[in-house]
Design an enzyme around this catalytic site. Structure first.
Site, PDB file in Angstrom:
ATOM      1  N   HIS A   1       0.849  -1.193   0.000  1.00  0.00           N
ATOM      2  CA  HIS A   1       0.000   0.000   0.000  1.00  0.00           C
ATOM      3  C   HIS A   1       0.890   1.250   0.000  1.00  0.00           C
ATOM      4  CE1 HIS A   1      -3.835   2.062   0.830  1.00  0.00           C
ATOM      5  NE2 HIS A   1      -3.157   2.824   1.670  1.00  0.00           N
TER       6      HIS A   1
ATOM      7  N   MET B   1       0.661  11.677  -0.355  1.00  0.00           N
ATOM      8  CA  MET B   1       0.044  12.846   0.305  1.00  0.00           C
ATOM      9  C   MET B   1       0.663  14.137  -0.210  1.00  0.00           C
ATOM     10  SD  MET B   1      -0.124  11.518   4.226  1.00  0.00           S
ATOM     11  CE  MET B   1      -0.563   9.819   4.637  1.00  0.00           C
TER      12      MET B   1
ATOM     13  N   HIS C   1      -2.728   4.775  -3.034  1.00  0.00           N
ATOM     14  CA  HIS C   1      -3.766   5.569  -2.377  1.00  0.00           C
ATOM     15  C   HIS C   1      -3.407   7.051  -2.515  1.00  0.00           C
ATOM     16  CE1 HIS C   1      -5.799   6.518   1.802  1.00  0.00           C
ATOM     17  NE2 HIS C   1      -6.392   7.131   0.802  1.00  0.00           N
TER      18      HIS C   1
ATOM     19  N   MET D   1     -11.773   4.739   5.011  1.00  0.00           N
ATOM     20  CA  MET D   1     -10.780   5.291   5.944  1.00  0.00           C
ATOM     21  C   MET D   1     -11.302   5.121   7.368  1.00  0.00           C
ATOM     22  SD  MET D   1      -8.217   6.203   4.158  1.00  0.00           S
ATOM     23  CE  MET D   1      -7.318   6.711   5.631  1.00  0.00           C
TER      24      MET D   1
ATOM     25  N   ASP E   1      -8.400   1.182   6.171  1.00  0.00           N
ATOM     26  CA  ASP E   1      -7.092   1.835   6.274  1.00  0.00           C
ATOM     27  C   ASP E   1      -7.086   2.777   7.465  1.00  0.00           C
ATOM     28  OD1 ASP E   1      -4.649   3.024   5.789  1.00  0.00           O
ATOM     29  OD2 ASP E   1      -5.199   3.847   3.836  1.00  0.00           O
TER      30      ASP E   1
HETATM   31  C1  DX5 Z   1      -3.310   7.297   6.609  1.00  0.00           C
HETATM   32  C2  DX5 Z   1      -2.813   6.321   5.550  1.00  0.00           C
HETATM   33  C3  DX5 Z   1      -2.655   4.956   6.074  1.00  0.00           C
HETATM   34  C4  DX5 Z   1      -1.628   4.811   7.163  1.00  0.00           C
HETATM   35  C5  DX5 Z   1      -2.126   3.781   8.124  1.00  0.00           C
HETATM   36  O1  DX5 Z   1      -3.624   8.497   6.005  1.00  0.00           O
HETATM   37  O2  DX5 Z   1      -3.716   6.272   4.466  1.00  0.00           O
HETATM   38  O3  DX5 Z   1      -2.409   4.017   5.020  1.00  0.00           O
HETATM   39  O4  DX5 Z   1      -0.383   4.416   6.681  1.00  0.00           O
HETATM   40  O5  DX5 Z   1      -1.261   3.747   9.209  1.00  0.00           O
HETATM   41  P1  DX5 Z   1      -1.583   2.899  10.510  1.00  0.00           P
HETATM   42  O6  DX5 Z   1      -1.783   1.479  10.073  1.00  0.00           O
HETATM   43  O7  DX5 Z   1      -0.350   3.092  11.323  1.00  0.00           O
HETATM   44  O8  DX5 Z   1      -2.817   3.484  11.126  1.00  0.00           O
HETATM   45 ZN    ZN Z   2      -3.604   4.560   2.834  1.00  0.00          ZN
END
Ligand code: DX5
Ligand code: ZN
Length: 219
Positions: A35, A39, A68, A139, A175
């Site tokens: 994954h 950002m 993503h 999410m 996620d």
């Molecule tokens: C958050 C991301 C996630 C993140 C999850 O914005 O989209 O993919 O990496 O991290 P954990 O598993 O540590 O919550």
């Molecule tokens: Zn993600």
């Protein structure tokens, strides 16, 4: 459909200084997909990486690059991520005005398409694009950072999406805040792909961490 529950470690929690090695390590440890959290410091309050990094790690792993995009606008960058080696491109429903058009562009690039929903976005946002996607990403934290706490209200959204997508070849991915404690709850609600950052990369050995997230098979 459904089948086995897949585990997709998020490299957001990996050691960026040794990224290729980290990707190979989770691949060998049994990750189903990788994954990739992109950002932009605009749609979400954090900046990670772009297509050049996806291209750089592509030779190190043959598994699905589940990409993503937490970026707005989305459309100007789709081709770059497709060319860099993304296998699936997931866009946020909140980040593009013309979601249906965006999904058509992804299909035109020959990639699988998914839609991500922020915690406050209802499942109805994907109701009229189900023919264009093979995955909905729920999410379970507000996007932007790893290591946040799971939001239990999302379990009801997962259940509703399971009903909405019944009989279709669409996976429900979760996620954020996925751990050995929250994984059984999301799987019971209908999730079939679990993204995990900290639960994998902060819990070596990776093979054991990935196994701890898989639903237990009772013999
Ligand atoms: C958050 C991301 C996630 C993140 C999850 O914005 O989209 O993919 O990496 O991290 P954990 O598993 O540590 O919550
Ligand atoms: Zn993600």
């Amino acid at each position: 459909m459904s089948g086995a529950v897949l585990i997709a470690p998020s490299i957001l929690a990996a050691d960026f200084a040794r990224l290729a090695e980290e990707v190979r390590a989770v691949d060998e440890a049994g990750a189903d997909w990788i994954h990739l959290d992109v950002m932009d410091g605009h749609f979400v309050p954090n900046i990670t990486f772009g297509p050049d990094l996806v291209r750089a790690i592509r030779p190190h792993c043959a598994k699905c690059f589940d990409t993503h995009l937490m970026i707005a606008p989305t459309d100007p960058y789709l081709e770059a991520f497709a060319r860099a080696g993304a296998d699936r491109i997931i866009v946020h429903a909140e980040a593009t005005t013309h979601l249906d058009r965006t999904l058509q562009v992804i299909a035109g690039l020959g990639k699988a398409a998914g839609v991500a929903l922020n915690p406050a976005t209802p499942e109805s946002a994907v109701e009229h694009v189900l023919d264009r996607i093979d995955l909905v990403l729920v999410m379970t934290v507000n996007p932007g950072f790893g290591g946040q706490k799971f939001i239990p209200a999302q379990l009801e959204k997962i259940r509703r999406l399971r009903a909405m997508t019944a009989g279709r070849d669409i996976r429900i991915e979760v996620d954020g805040g996925i751990t050995a404690e929250t994984a059984p709850k999301v799987v019971a609600a209908g999730a079939t792909v679990l993204v995990a950052g900290s639960a994998v990369f902060a819990n070596p050995p990776y093979g054991r961490a990935i196994a701890a997230l898989r639903p237990r098979v009772i013999a």
